[in-house]
Design an enzyme around this catalytic site. Sequence first.
Site, PDB file in Angstrom:
ATOM      1  N   ASP A  93       0.864  -1.168   0.000  1.00  0.00           N
ATOM      2  CA  ASP A  93       0.000   0.000   0.000  1.00  0.00           C
ATOM      3  C   ASP A  93       0.907   1.227   0.000  1.00  0.00           C
ATOM      4  O   ASP A  93       2.136   1.107  -0.014  1.00  0.00           O
ATOM      5  CB  ASP A  93      -0.958  -0.031   1.194  1.00  0.00           C
ATOM      6  CG  ASP A  93      -0.220   0.012   2.516  1.00  0.00           C
ATOM      7  OD1 ASP A  93       1.007   0.194   2.519  1.00  0.00           O
ATOM      8  OD2 ASP A  93      -0.864  -0.154   3.557  1.00  0.00           O
ATOM      9  N   SER A  94       0.309   2.403   0.005  1.00  0.00           N
ATOM     10  CA  SER A  94       1.124   3.617  -0.145  1.00  0.00           C
ATOM     11  C   SER A  94       1.501   4.224   1.197  1.00  0.00           C
ATOM     12  O   SER A  94       2.286   5.155   1.265  1.00  0.00           O
ATOM     13  CB  SER A  94       0.350   4.654  -0.940  1.00  0.00           C
ATOM     14  OG  SER A  94      -0.764   5.086  -0.164  1.00  0.00           O
ATOM     15  N   GLY A  95       0.933   3.707   2.272  1.00  0.00           N
ATOM     16  CA  GLY A  95       1.218   4.272   3.583  1.00  0.00           C
ATOM     17  C   GLY A  95       0.186   5.281   4.050  1.00  0.00           C
ATOM     18  O   GLY A  95       0.121   5.596   5.242  1.00  0.00           O
ATOM     19  N   GLY A 219     -11.194   3.525   0.871  1.00  0.00           N
ATOM     20  CA  GLY A 219     -12.120   4.288   1.710  1.00  0.00           C
ATOM     21  C   GLY A 219     -13.388   3.541   2.054  1.00  0.00           C
ATOM     22  O   GLY A 219     -14.393   4.149   2.416  1.00  0.00           O
ATOM     23  N   ASP A 269      -7.367  -7.819   0.418  1.00  0.00           N
ATOM     24  CA  ASP A 269      -6.425  -8.066   1.508  1.00  0.00           C
ATOM     25  C   ASP A 269      -7.168  -7.793   2.795  1.00  0.00           C
ATOM     26  O   ASP A 269      -8.087  -6.965   2.821  1.00  0.00           O
ATOM     27  CB  ASP A 269      -5.214  -7.123   1.446  1.00  0.00           C
ATOM     28  CG  ASP A 269      -5.568  -5.744   1.990  1.00  0.00           C
ATOM     29  OD1 ASP A 269      -6.222  -4.971   1.262  1.00  0.00           O
ATOM     30  OD2 ASP A 269      -5.229  -5.445   3.156  1.00  0.00           O
TER      31      ASP A 269
END
Lengths: 380, 380
Positions: A93-95, A219, A269
């Site tokens: 993921d991007s963090g 989201g 996930d």
Amino acid sequence: MAERFAFTLKAQDGSARTGEIVTPRGVVRTPSFMPVGTGATVKAMFPEDVAATGADIILANTYHLMLRPGAERIAKLGGLHDFMHWDKPILTDSGGYQVMSLAKLRRIDEGGVTFQSHIDGATVALSPERAIEVQCLLGADIQMVLDECTPFPATRDEAKSSLELSLRWAERSKAAFASLSKPGQALFGIVQGSTYPDLRETSACALIGLGFDGYAIGGLAVGEGQEAMLDMVEVTTAVLPQDRPRYLMGVGTPDDLLQSIARGVDMFDCVMPTRSGRHCQAFTWNGKLNLRNARYADDATPLDPESACPAAQYERVYLHHLVKSGEMLGAMLLSYANVQFYQELMARAREAIAEGRFAAFADEVAQHYGAAGEPDDDTG
Amino acid sequence: MAERFAFTLKAQDGSARTGEIVTPRGVVRTPSFMPVGTGATVKAMFPEDVAATGADIILANTYHLMLRPGAERIAKLGGLHDFMHWDKPILTDSGGYQVMSLAKLRRIDEGGVTFQSHIDGATVALSPERAIEVQCLLGADIQMVLDECTPFPATRDEAKSSLELSLRWAERSKAAFASLSKPGQALFGIVQGSTYPDLRETSACALIGLGFDGYAIGGLAVGEGQEAMLDMVEVTTAVLPQDRPRYLMGVGTPDDLLQSIARGVDMFDCVMPTRSGRHCQAFTWNGKLNLRNARYADDATPLDPESACPAAQYERVYLHHLVKSGEMLGAMLLSYANVQFYQELMARAREAIAEGRFAAFADEVAQHYGAAGEPDDDTG
């Protein structure tokens, strides 16, 4: 192995799809469930056992790894695959999500987000460019754009300006990825828009305009409830291109997965199988069990006679004893069995889609894992 | 497989011996180290991995298992081997030591010991007869007489009356074993006598008079120091019969093991490899490491390049990361590697004895594991 990233649809059944993502590190059969390896370990599992469950790909968390042990350190050691002894694909993921959920004193502006590490309080900056740099340092096969995971609930205006910021970040992420990534690595955009159907469409269409290797739906599973979540999934997959994988982030229960597959999602996930495993919960083909329950104190039945998992062959009475005694082996066996259950669920879903009987399969599973949450056979 | 218990000496090198204990459940190569599976699990290890380390036999604790899940329950389920998925030999202690170290409000008299369970406070009685009954219900291949582990320090009078009580209990244990045990199961006597050489001899000779399948040396490693311990070992093995296995209970460090083997001991058990594994400590052929130490934060060396253990192939930097992050996988890998180190130590000791070079081998190991405790390469 192919040196490029590709997605091939093999069969559809209604909106449910089965296919293959080809990466230089191996093939990911979809629908696919990615066990979560937050800190470079799928908790309480040996990496070879994660592979043995049938997992083609795992997820790792950029936020955690950039803080500890650090992306530059992992890069110096040859990348995340070598570091954690996992040679199949990894999605990072991007963090952004963890900054919002874990970090303290975060400040978000056009440039990115600044926060204090939850580990040592250090001030850390994460921009779209840095998020990609970190993921490239880790050597992630599938990377995510930095986005703002819009908090729930959000007003329409809040959701709109949040998704617009995420879109500008997506564009910058894409540019960074173009200059930093290696052949065969892929970048996914992330659809936001809270629970507003038109905003979901706006977000998806704008991302499609930018062009990504796959599209995530972000989201969701943040408190909106399953019905609203599935509505947003349906609205979004309706506009996403057929020829790109779709990934519903952070979801979920077996029922969530099957309902989302029915609406065209390819990838998932969730920490649920491993976290549940550490909390005495087992997913089985006969429903969910709480091994702390006294009813298992003399139950010599294997945990899940229908599962092929070695860990599911242990008797319930023994697992009950282990969890009551606080023995680590309890968490080890239940985590293993749960991850394998999720993989078997995906394998059966792929087979059912290929054979045009996905709805019947989902109905069958719903007898044990209905929409009402995950009915626990201990409380039923 | 043989239906009887037998011990064969294959070679001697000074007082060091190598041989084989044959049991209906398999052969135990001596010198042998038994990993400790207190509560029906060698902590943080899958049973198949315990076997993969080369362990021929494990120890389980009567005290813990009689309290939870209960010996009658385990018997009803087919015995301890089935319960914990371990089909090789199991040795059980008699419970006496744990009553002294763990239970509250214990009362000891001629009949046995009464105590309150450390788990739920229940009042439990343990007599020599009940200790054997429990071990037979568990289905232990090698059983121990109930004894009083004489506290240290003890006056000569205390040590003498304690060992005399233990001798009377040993006789009762033997009678109970004769009526309850199955063919091929074995019973060991336990030599007591604190740090008094003549009392050790008295105890050993009296037990030999009663006649047991093997002889344990108890009441050591309780604070007397390594030198006194080894003195007592030497005094005791000098009078024990050559044709029976000798088992030094609850010992110890690699150096303790080699020094005791040099004095004629054949069997050991200790929580050290597993407990150390859960506390970030690794035993390697290059000495003991504390993986929390910052020096490993960038050390890409495998944990132990000389070990054949799969877990020892993981790099120190990764193990450092895992233990710093509190990840269960750290304890899993270190426990596995440590148990395998102990097994490799025993395998090399057996080989060295067979080849008449045990003293040289022990000297070589002492470079990393000297008598001064276990010198930690992190502090050296």
